[in-house]
Motif scaffolding. Sequence first.
Motif, PDB file in Angstrom:
ATOM      1  N   PRO A   1      33.440  53.601  33.963  1.00  0.00           N
ATOM      2  CA  PRO A   1      33.580  53.944  34.740  1.00  0.00           C
ATOM      3  C   PRO A   1      35.234  54.836  34.454  1.00  0.00           C
ATOM      4  CG  PRO A   1      34.002  52.661  35.778  1.00  0.00           C
ATOM      5  CD  PRO A   1      33.533  52.392  34.219  1.00  0.00           C
ATOM      6  N   LYS A   2      35.822  56.310  35.310  1.00  0.00           N
ATOM      7  CA  LYS A   2      37.361  56.123  34.895  1.00  0.00           C
ATOM      8  C   LYS A   2      38.083  55.609  35.604  1.00  0.00           C
ATOM      9  CE  LYS A   2      36.810  60.999  32.893  1.00  0.00           C
ATOM     10  NZ  LYS A   2      36.087  62.338  32.488  1.00  0.00           N
ATOM     11  N   ILE A   3      37.494  55.342  37.141  1.00  0.00           N
ATOM     12  CA  ILE A   3      37.866  54.572  37.963  1.00  0.00           C
ATOM     13  C   ILE A   3      37.230  53.581  38.762  1.00  0.00           C
ATOM     14  CG2 ILE A   3      38.562  55.402  40.463  1.00  0.00           C
ATOM     15  CD1 ILE A   3      37.692  57.716  40.460  1.00  0.00           C
ATOM     16  N   MET A   4      38.563  52.297  38.637  1.00  0.00           N
ATOM     17  CA  MET A   4      37.891  51.637  38.962  1.00  0.00           C
ATOM     18  C   MET A   4      37.956  50.485  40.360  1.00  0.00           C
ATOM     19  SD  MET A   4      36.059  49.766  37.185  1.00  0.00           S
ATOM     20  CE  MET A   4      35.688  47.520  36.875  1.00  0.00           C
ATOM     21  N   LEU A   5      37.926  50.190  41.301  1.00  0.00           N
ATOM     22  CA  LEU A   5      37.583  50.104  42.844  1.00  0.00           C
ATOM     23  C   LEU A   5      37.513  48.514  43.205  1.00  0.00           C
ATOM     24  CD1 LEU A   5      35.546  52.378  43.980  1.00  0.00           C
ATOM     25  CD2 LEU A   5      38.129  52.415  43.795  1.00  0.00           C
ATOM     26  N   PHE A   6      38.273  47.674  43.200  1.00  0.00           N
ATOM     27  CA  PHE A   6      38.208  46.646  43.389  1.00  0.00           C
ATOM     28  C   PHE A   6      38.692  45.403  45.143  1.00  0.00           C
ATOM     29  CE2 PHE A   6      40.058  46.878  39.116  1.00  0.00           C
ATOM     30  CZ  PHE A   6      38.939  46.259  38.391  1.00  0.00           C
ATOM     31  N   ASP A   7      38.231  45.233  45.652  1.00  0.00           N
ATOM     32  CA  ASP A   7      38.244  44.515  46.934  1.00  0.00           C
ATOM     33  C   ASP A   7      38.346  43.442  47.111  1.00  0.00           C
ATOM     34  OD1 ASP A   7      38.477  45.023  49.489  1.00  0.00           O
ATOM     35  OD2 ASP A   7      36.586  45.228  50.186  1.00  0.00           O
ATOM     36  N   GLU A   8      39.337  42.962  47.097  1.00  0.00           N
ATOM     37  CA  GLU A   8      40.107  41.791  47.599  1.00  0.00           C
ATOM     38  C   GLU A   8      39.230  40.701  46.422  1.00  0.00           C
ATOM     39  OE1 GLU A   8      40.342  39.858  51.244  1.00  0.00           O
ATOM     40  OE2 GLU A   8      40.700  41.912  52.869  1.00  0.00           O
ATOM     41  N   VAL A   9      38.931  40.806  45.048  1.00  0.00           N
ATOM     42  CA  VAL A   9      38.104  40.084  44.428  1.00  0.00           C
ATOM     43  C   VAL A   9      38.996  38.952  44.241  1.00  0.00           C
ATOM     44  CG1 VAL A   9      38.111  42.300  42.823  1.00  0.00           C
ATOM     45  CG2 VAL A   9      40.205  41.804  42.615  1.00  0.00           C
ATOM     46  N   THR A  10      39.902  38.122  44.963  1.00  0.00           N
ATOM     47  CA  THR A  10      39.787  36.635  44.454  1.00  0.00           C
ATOM     48  C   THR A  10      40.086  36.611  46.186  1.00  0.00           C
ATOM     49  OG1 THR A  10      43.204  36.830  45.113  1.00  0.00           O
ATOM     50  CG2 THR A  10      42.089  37.047  42.727  1.00  0.00           C
ATOM     51  N   SER A  11      39.849  36.877  46.998  1.00  0.00           N
ATOM     52  CA  SER A  11      40.025  36.133  48.460  1.00  0.00           C
ATOM     53  C   SER A  11      39.235  35.578  48.894  1.00  0.00           C
ATOM     54  CB  SER A  11      40.008  36.508  49.729  1.00  0.00           C
ATOM     55  OG  SER A  11      39.040  37.294  49.653  1.00  0.00           O
ATOM     56  N   ALA A  12      37.670  34.523  47.721  1.00  0.00           N
ATOM     57  CA  ALA A  12      36.765  34.051  48.055  1.00  0.00           C
ATOM     58  C   ALA A  12      36.736  33.229  46.976  1.00  0.00           C
ATOM     59  CB  ALA A  12      35.645  34.947  47.875  1.00  0.00           C
ATOM     60  N   LEU A  13      37.479  32.938  46.458  1.00  0.00           N
ATOM     61  CA  LEU A  13      38.121  32.275  45.471  1.00  0.00           C
ATOM     62  C   LEU A  13      38.742  30.552  46.064  1.00  0.00           C
ATOM     63  CD1 LEU A  13      38.274  34.530  42.351  1.00  0.00           C
ATOM     64  CD2 LEU A  13      36.338  33.681  42.902  1.00  0.00           C
ATOM     65  N   ASP A  14      38.229  29.683  45.236  1.00  0.00           N
ATOM     66  CA  ASP A  14      39.390  28.035  45.674  1.00  0.00           C
ATOM     67  C   ASP A  14      40.764  28.987  45.253  1.00  0.00           C
ATOM     68  OD1 ASP A  14      37.382  26.490  46.256  1.00  0.00           O
ATOM     69  OD2 ASP A  14      36.339  25.709  44.495  1.00  0.00           O
ATOM     70  N   PRO A  15      42.138  28.070  45.867  1.00  0.00           N
ATOM     71  CA  PRO A  15      43.453  29.093  45.117  1.00  0.00           C
ATOM     72  C   PRO A  15      43.053  28.632  43.881  1.00  0.00           C
ATOM     73  CG  PRO A  15      43.090  27.770  47.373  1.00  0.00           C
ATOM     74  CD  PRO A  15      41.841  27.524  46.912  1.00  0.00           C
TER      75      PRO A  15
END
Lengths: 263, 263, 219, 259, 219
Positions: free
Chosen positions: A171-185
């Motif tokens: 894609p020309k545009i990538m959208l990332f929505d809180e991609v790390t917030s469900a991960l263990d620290p």
Amino acid sequence: MSASAPIIKIDGISKSFGSFKVLDGLSMQVMPGEKLALIGPSGSGKTTILRILMTLERIDGGHIQIDGEQLYHMERNGQLLPADERHLTRMRQKIGMVFQLFNLFPHKCVMDNVTLAPMLTKGTPRAAAEKRAMELLEMVGMADKAKNMPAQLSGGQKQRVAIARALALSPKIMLFDEVTSALDPELVEEVMNVMRKLAAETDMTMLLVTHEMGFAHDFADRVLFFDRGKIVEEGKPDEIFRHPKQERTQGFLKKIIAAGHRV
Amino acid sequence: MSASAPIIKIDGISKSFGSFKVLDGLSMQVMPGEKLALIGPSGSGKTTILRILMTLERIDGGHIQIDGEQLYHMERNGQLLPADERHLTRMRQKIGMVFQLFNLFPHKCVMDNVTLAPMLTKGTPRAAAEKRAMELLEMVGMADKAKNMPAQLSGGQKQRVAIARALALSPKIMLFDEVTSALDPELVEEVMNVMRKLAAETDMTMLLVTHEMGFAHDFADRVLFFDRGKIVEEGKPDEIFRHPKQERTQGFLKKIIAAGHRV
Amino acid sequence: MTQWSGYFGLILQGALVTIELTLMGSVLALFMAFLAGMGRLSRFFVLRALATAYIEFFRGTSIFVQLFWAYFVLPFIGISLTPLQAGVLALGLNVGAYAAEVVRGAIQSIGREQYEACTALNLGRWQGMRHVILPQALLVMLPTFGNNAIELLKATAVVSLISLTDLTFQAQVVRSQTGNTLVPFATILIIYFVLALLISWGVRSLERRMARGLDGVRA
Amino acid sequence: GSADDSKLEQLKAQGFARVAIANEPPYTAVAADGKVSGAAPDVAREIFKRLGVADIVASISEYGAMIPGLQAGRFDVVTAGLFMKPERCAAVVYSEPVLCDAEAMLVKKGNPKGFKSYEDVAKDTTATIGAPGGGTEEKLALNAGVPRERVIVVPDGQSGVKMLQDGRIDAYSLPVLSINDLVKKAADPNLEVIAPVQGAPVYCDGAAFKKGDEALRDAFDVELAKMKKSGEFAKIIEPYGFSAAAAMSTTRDKLCAAK
Amino acid sequence: MEWDWNFVWEIMPTLIQGVKITILATLLGSVLAAIVGLGIALARRSPNRALSRTVGFLAEFIRGTPLLVQLYFIFYVLPDIGILLPPLVAGVIGLGLHYGTYTAEVYRAGIDNVPRGQWEAAKACNLSARQTWTHIIIPQAIPPMIPALANYFIAMFKETPLLSAITVLELMNQAKSVANTYYRYIEPITLVGAFFLVISLFSVVLLRWLERHYGKIER
Ligand SMILES: Nc1ncnc2c1ncn2[C@@H]1O[C@H](COP(=O)(O)OP(=O)(O)OP(=O)(O)O)[C@@H](O)[C@H]1O
Ligand SMILES: Nc1ncnc2c1ncn2[C@@H]1O[C@H](COP(=O)(O)OP(=O)(O)OP(=O)(O)O)[C@@H](O)[C@H]1O
Ligand SMILES: [Mg+2]
Ligand SMILES: [Mg+2]
């Protein structure tokens, strides 16, 4: 197309859920290749904007242009008509999205997760699709798990596969929505590293929603601070994080810092 | 009891789940009034220790003394027998626990959640129980929601009620297992504030498991770093966070910091 | 006493009819289940209404009524079915209505995020359904389908009321020939139970095979 | 042949006729090997053979379902001891009489309630009587004044005997020969047969055809008459206990007109 | 043969007699099923292995075999060992036993669906086993059971025509008796279907209401 034409042009869009107005006449523009971070308090409408761009929600009013074309409207004989499914399908080719909870297909192995869409939507032959998938999996450091099922991966690994899957459609545009917030620290860093690399290496346009201020700072060319569906403040990361002008921004950053997050 | 006698004395306990040995001969002691933080990577056994102290899991071997008395054993005629339910019930009076997911009773209002245990287990009359509950709810800033049902509260509010509920039995020892990790970032602070206040005002013994290093730093007198069911390092917060001696501790803290958390 | 072997043959013949009914009824039920279950989720009002009417009608009226209707009333509008056809039709349509709700529920149980991932990957509605949603939903449906098949097996007993020579009917015949009630009924109870065990065993092994590699997904 | 003969042609072509039976020996019976026998199907099988229809295929049915089934085209003919009565003659077309029998009642040894007629059952307000649903006996009992709730619809003969033995009913009514057959099988010394029931007429059955199939019925009658004359008829039914003379002494027209 | 309204009005009172018996049998059967189910659920949780296994097998057996055959068994075979039940009583016992095996599953699921965190919180509050059951578990387990139980009682209602096989004069039996008397099946059977449909549609409304009010506990 000249480099100065915006690739995303949002023009007075509004969106309500029931009687609750999330966005009310929001306008903004994104230049090709720009890396944009959207920050702001919970419920301010950040996710909603990404979901609207991905056509997961419909807008109630306003216009969106992607790459010079209307997203939710079709031009027919000089008239703007609501887009039909075919138009949306064509427009969606330009946009990819990575979700907070990965949303991998649990019944397909890593490789099939990445090749499914190219094979079905672009008719890419299996061999070509798998070659490209292997390159992408290598880039996110998941090549050795190509035959694993999602259930056998850690959260960070799942998210890296999800990034590769979205990239597979180029894609020309990538959208990332809180991609790390469900991960263990401990797993957050591996995903952030992949994204930093991605940001540095490609000239893709990227929109990132995050609560990790440090990451937003490193990643973005420009930061937008949202509150109640409005852009309260925007600027270079240093400006926003070190010298916020608006009181609302200052308050928000203070709270986040107090909660133990680094800026 | 002399101030130098430990209130918790763990002596060579071990615990397996199936064939997986989580704890293997762990020993540790906690002094009355101490505020202890347990940190360490995911799966290292922190939660398991708290659950064993709360008698939610049985131990496979070893001994635990609480306040000078055996927890899982009864002394009868000089012999140590496995504890029966009556013994456990008596011992549990000394211990309270707050869970990651609050575990409020969804069918009871805030007030009833707090008064239920004192009325049932101690026979406290309703009026007295409600008076004490009101004091506690005031302390956690939830007095005005006493008649609400849990479903009507935000996560941070639920957790504050859960703290009040645990306090209502006036235990000598309080256990907190990642009490902020299920909360929205903006709501974390309100719970931490309540706990800071609690730590400062009472001489209760407290054990806290957390991934928020900044909070662990502020809250604790002493920090234990766990890895694979063993105490790898312990000491004052400043020592552990600023000058960790063990390589494993250093690596862990580096990762956490890189992930955007403040120490 | 030599007679008993003959009577036992009669009951075995009945068992064959019962098995035949169960198999054919299940095929029809499965077909109707997907047709109506997906119809209820259609974008088109007419399809939704048709599917809903079918489901509510066949779940709302009793299987007996449907059976008697198929057998005694349908001929008057020009559709004359053999008892076997009438039995399969009534059983299949009846159980299919219940299974349609299973199909619908299973499809809906697949989280919204899977649909959104399909949209984000630009898969068409049918592509997403075919490659992403249905394969996952199928696994959710299977155990309940197993129960439905057992319900269908049990329901075949009522076809004896329209004189189809199934297990229960043959037990009645044996009873009227021999004057013994206990033996034929006890025998067919055991046969029904064994058939039910076979169904649940079959469904479970199918489920295990399909779940392979998906570990942890349904937990 | 005219259009009326088409039914017979059709049966010849398919090679069998579908008959409804009741599994009530000796009228109709299913043997251990599944073969259909009994007086009524045996007569029908022979006549159809003579008419050029090779065999009969039987399905067992409740009495009440026979006429609707015939009308719905489920069977071609009912050969089940379905006695001729005016209202039935109005619903179907009968052949000439085939099997005749009087009505009987089965009671406990010694006939403790002293039944002799259906009226006796009606008079005893605590008495219950069992009968097949839709059968002649049910109607006779109802007409004699036994209220609906005391006429128990019993699904089959074996159930009737069992219910009588268990004390669930005080009498069980069927035609004489049917009752005799049941009693023989039950071999229970504590049962007693009352036959014939007083006031109940002697009934005769015939093969019942759908309205519109008169041509087939007429063809059937021709062969039946021939067999009655030649004595073959008696040879088939008398081993079952029926009287050929009784059947030949009356006619369809008389029975259908009877009140 | 055509639809005859005069005939419909003529037979209506008879059919309503049958409806009354049908409803009575359903109500009594429901009460019995609720009690039997509780017994089975408790027995299966019992620490006594022999008891829980035996009851578990029996429940499986009853659930895997047709109610019709079970009714024959209760009505015609039990008298041989001296148990002579009136038809309605035999029918209610059959319904209650059969559906008791289903309600047992509802009880089990209701209890299992109370999250483990609630048991643990109760322990952390130092409640006794008894207090945990009465104050924490049962109040949370019961509301979601109510719609599930109601669902089975509605299913039971639709199976009451089976009782006609053991001479209970319920709706289906009345209809058959009417059909036998007048040689007309269309009207009585269609009316029976209509009765079932109307009552079922009402009960669907009731069920939705129950689901709305009791289906979920908000956490
Ligand atoms: N499907 C929906 N139905 C109703 N309300 C919704 C829906 N989706 C979002 N909202 C509401 O819209 C507002 C904006 O939501 P959005 O998810 O965009 O916020 P956000 O900025 O992404 O917040 P967060 O940081 O918590 O993810 C919120 O108040 C939310 O409750
Ligand atoms: N009930 C259980 N059955 C099987 N394994 C278990 C169970 N509970 C815990 N474990 C395992 O025991 C180990 C220690 O678990 P524990 O929850 O104590 O870790 P932790 O240090 O609290 O980790 P986290 O930071 O992720 O909460 C883990 O590997 C976990 O998978
Ligand atoms: Mg969001
Ligand atoms: Mg833990």
